[in-house]
Design a protein around this motif. Structure first.
Motif, mmCIF file in Angstrom:
data_model
loop_
_atom_site.group_PDB
_atom_site.id
_atom_site.type_symbol
_atom_site.label_atom_id
_atom_site.label_comp_id
_atom_site.label_asym_id
_atom_site.label_seq_id
_atom_site.Cartn_x
_atom_site.Cartn_y
_atom_site.Cartn_z
ATOM 1 N N LYS A 181 -8.123 32.068 86.553
ATOM 2 C CA LYS A 181 -9.130 33.096 86.247
ATOM 3 C C LYS A 181 -9.023 33.522 84.787
ATOM 4 O O LYS A 181 -10.045 33.741 84.125
ATOM 5 C CB LYS A 181 -8.972 34.306 87.170
ATOM 6 C CG LYS A 181 -9.362 34.026 88.612
ATOM 7 C CD LYS A 181 -9.368 35.281 89.467
ATOM 8 C CE LYS A 181 -7.977 35.805 89.717
ATOM 9 N NZ LYS A 181 -7.929 36.932 90.668
ATOM 10 N N ALA A 182 -7.811 33.618 84.277
ATOM 11 C CA ALA A 182 -7.609 33.985 82.870
ATOM 12 C C ALA A 182 -8.101 32.868 81.955
ATOM 13 O O ALA A 182 -8.695 33.132 80.906
ATOM 14 C CB ALA A 182 -6.138 34.290 82.603
ATOM 15 N N GLN A 183 -7.865 31.623 82.344
ATOM 16 C CA GLN A 183 -8.349 30.495 81.545
ATOM 17 C C GLN A 183 -9.871 30.516 81.460
ATOM 18 O O GLN A 183 -10.449 30.314 80.397
ATOM 19 C CB GLN A 183 -7.857 29.173 82.143
ATOM 20 C CG GLN A 183 -6.366 28.981 81.993
ATOM 21 C CD GLN A 183 -5.818 27.870 82.853
ATOM 22 O OE1 GLN A 183 -6.402 27.485 83.868
ATOM 23 N NE2 GLN A 183 -4.659 27.344 82.466
ATOM 24 N N ASN A 184 -10.519 30.801 82.583
ATOM 25 C CA ASN A 184 -11.977 30.875 82.590
ATOM 26 C C ASN A 184 -12.466 32.029 81.709
ATOM 27 O O ASN A 184 -13.388 31.858 80.914
ATOM 28 C CB ASN A 184 -12.491 31.036 84.022
ATOM 29 C CG ASN A 184 -13.997 31.045 84.080
ATOM 30 O OD1 ASN A 184 -14.644 30.081 83.714
ATOM 31 N ND2 ASN A 184 -14.566 32.154 84.537
ATOM 32 N N LYS A 185 -11.854 33.195 81.835
ATOM 33 C CA LYS A 185 -12.244 34.352 81.016
ATOM 34 C C LYS A 185 -12.031 34.051 79.536
ATOM 35 O O LYS A 185 -12.872 34.399 78.698
ATOM 36 C CB LYS A 185 -11.429 35.584 81.399
ATOM 37 C CG LYS A 185 -11.851 36.227 82.684
ATOM 38 C CD LYS A 185 -12.978 37.200 82.448
ATOM 39 C CE LYS A 185 -13.100 38.154 83.610
ATOM 40 N NZ LYS A 185 -14.182 39.107 83.403
ATOM 41 N N LEU A 186 -10.920 33.419 79.221
ATOM 42 C CA LEU A 186 -10.638 33.084 77.824
ATOM 43 C C LEU A 186 -11.669 32.082 77.301
ATOM 44 O O LEU A 186 -12.133 32.195 76.166
ATOM 45 C CB LEU A 186 -9.212 32.539 77.709
ATOM 46 C CG LEU A 186 -8.582 32.494 76.335
ATOM 47 C CD1 LEU A 186 -8.681 33.828 75.610
ATOM 48 C CD2 LEU A 186 -7.123 32.072 76.454
ATOM 49 N N GLY A 187 -12.048 31.139 78.146
ATOM 50 C CA GLY A 187 -13.115 30.206 77.772
ATOM 51 C C GLY A 187 -14.403 30.945 77.452
ATOM 52 O O GLY A 187 -15.068 30.659 76.453
ATOM 53 N N ARG A 188 -14.744 31.919 78.274
ATOM 54 C CA ARG A 188 -15.959 32.697 78.041
ATOM 55 C C ARG A 188 -15.850 33.486 76.739
ATOM 56 O O ARG A 188 -16.815 33.592 75.979
ATOM 57 C CB ARG A 188 -16.223 33.638 79.214
ATOM 58 C CG ARG A 188 -17.578 34.324 79.135
ATOM 59 C CD ARG A 188 -17.890 35.165 80.362
ATOM 60 N NE ARG A 188 -16.780 35.998 80.792
ATOM 61 C CZ ARG A 188 -16.400 37.128 80.197
ATOM 62 N NH1 ARG A 188 -17.022 37.560 79.129
ATOM 63 N NH2 ARG A 188 -15.389 37.828 80.672
ATOM 64 N N LYS B 78 -15.246 24.431 71.164
ATOM 65 C CA LYS B 78 -14.253 23.442 71.603
ATOM 66 C C LYS B 78 -13.133 24.117 72.394
ATOM 67 O O LYS B 78 -12.676 23.593 73.407
ATOM 68 C CB LYS B 78 -13.693 22.673 70.407
ATOM 69 C CG LYS B 78 -14.687 21.706 69.831
ATOM 70 C CD LYS B 78 -14.109 20.859 68.723
ATOM 71 C CE LYS B 78 -15.191 19.930 68.204
ATOM 72 N NZ LYS B 78 -14.716 18.998 67.220
ATOM 73 N N GLU B 79 -12.688 25.279 71.927
ATOM 74 C CA GLU B 79 -11.659 26.023 72.665
ATOM 75 C C GLU B 79 -12.218 26.503 73.998
ATOM 76 O O GLU B 79 -11.509 26.501 75.003
ATOM 77 C CB GLU B 79 -11.151 27.217 71.842
ATOM 78 C CG GLU B 79 -10.066 26.861 70.861
ATOM 79 C CD GLU B 79 -8.791 26.368 71.524
ATOM 80 O OE1 GLU B 79 -7.994 27.199 71.993
ATOM 81 O OE2 GLU B 79 -8.583 25.142 71.562
ATOM 82 N N ALA B 80 -13.476 26.917 74.000
ATOM 83 C CA ALA B 80 -14.103 27.349 75.251
ATOM 84 C C ALA B 80 -14.047 26.224 76.278
ATOM 85 O O ALA B 80 -13.608 26.428 77.413
ATOM 86 C CB ALA B 80 -15.547 27.777 74.999
ATOM 87 N N VAL B 81 -14.461 25.038 75.864
ATOM 88 C CA VAL B 81 -14.458 23.889 76.769
ATOM 89 C C VAL B 81 -13.037 23.566 77.218
ATOM 90 O O VAL B 81 -12.801 23.264 78.391
ATOM 91 C CB VAL B 81 -15.134 22.664 76.107
ATOM 92 C CG1 VAL B 81 -14.851 21.383 76.879
ATOM 93 C CG2 VAL B 81 -16.626 22.910 75.983
ATOM 94 N N ARG B 82 -12.071 23.669 76.306
ATOM 95 C CA ARG B 82 -10.681 23.382 76.665
ATOM 96 C C ARG B 82 -10.195 24.317 77.773
ATOM 97 O O ARG B 82 -9.593 23.862 78.762
ATOM 98 C CB ARG B 82 -9.780 23.512 75.429
ATOM 99 C CG ARG B 82 -8.331 23.140 75.696
ATOM 100 C CD ARG B 82 -7.535 23.102 74.401
ATOM 101 N NE ARG B 82 -7.126 24.409 73.950
ATOM 102 C CZ ARG B 82 -6.020 25.033 74.381
ATOM 103 N NH1 ARG B 82 -5.240 24.455 75.284
ATOM 104 N NH2 ARG B 82 -5.694 26.206 73.905
ATOM 105 N N PHE B 83 -10.481 25.596 77.633
ATOM 106 C CA PHE B 83 -10.023 26.549 78.661
ATOM 107 C C PHE B 83 -10.821 26.420 79.948
ATOM 108 O O PHE B 83 -10.254 26.538 81.038
ATOM 109 C CB PHE B 83 -10.025 27.978 78.117
ATOM 110 C CG PHE B 83 -8.838 28.253 77.251
ATOM 111 C CD1 PHE B 83 -7.569 28.389 77.807
ATOM 112 C CD2 PHE B 83 -8.961 28.337 75.881
ATOM 113 C CE1 PHE B 83 -6.459 28.626 77.013
ATOM 114 C CE2 PHE B 83 -7.855 28.571 75.074
ATOM 115 C CZ PHE B 83 -6.600 28.712 75.642
#
Length: 101
Positions: free
Chosen positions: A51-58, A71-76
């Motif tokens: 969930k944190a990875q998704n939020k960080l991506g957003r 690119k970082e968004a896609v990575r997370f």
């Protein structure tokens, strides 16, 4: 709740770090602070919290609390999606569809 989230977060509890990030992002129980939200999302995401990875991506996709970086968004999103996080799978799909990142 924030007090206890903080105590647990300081001990490395990933769910508490995530929840504290949500509190900072929304201004719930603390002053709204997007950079602090990102800091706690990152601590949680580094421990594999989907969930944190998704939020960080957003956050990276929208430039919320960090410089916009698709690119970082896609990575997370990918990290979270690989763990079966359905919202991250959707977000990643939208990125691919739109050629983002």
């Amino acid at each position: 709740a924030v007090r206890f989230y903080r105590l647990a977060a300081e001990q490395g509890h990933s769910e508490a770090q995530y929840n504290l990030g949500v509190c900072y992002e929304n201004g719930t129980g603390v002053a709204k602070d997007e950079k602090e939200a990102v800091r706690f999302y990152r601590l949680s995401a580094e421990q594999g919290h989907s969930k944190a990875q998704n939020k960080l991506g957003r956050c990276y996709e929208n430039g919320t609390g960090v410089a916009k970086d698709e690119k970082e968004a896609v990575r997370f999103y990918r990290l979270a999606a690989e763990q079966g996080h359905s919202e991250a799978q959707y977000n990643l799909g939208v990125c691919y569809k739109n050629g983002t990142g």
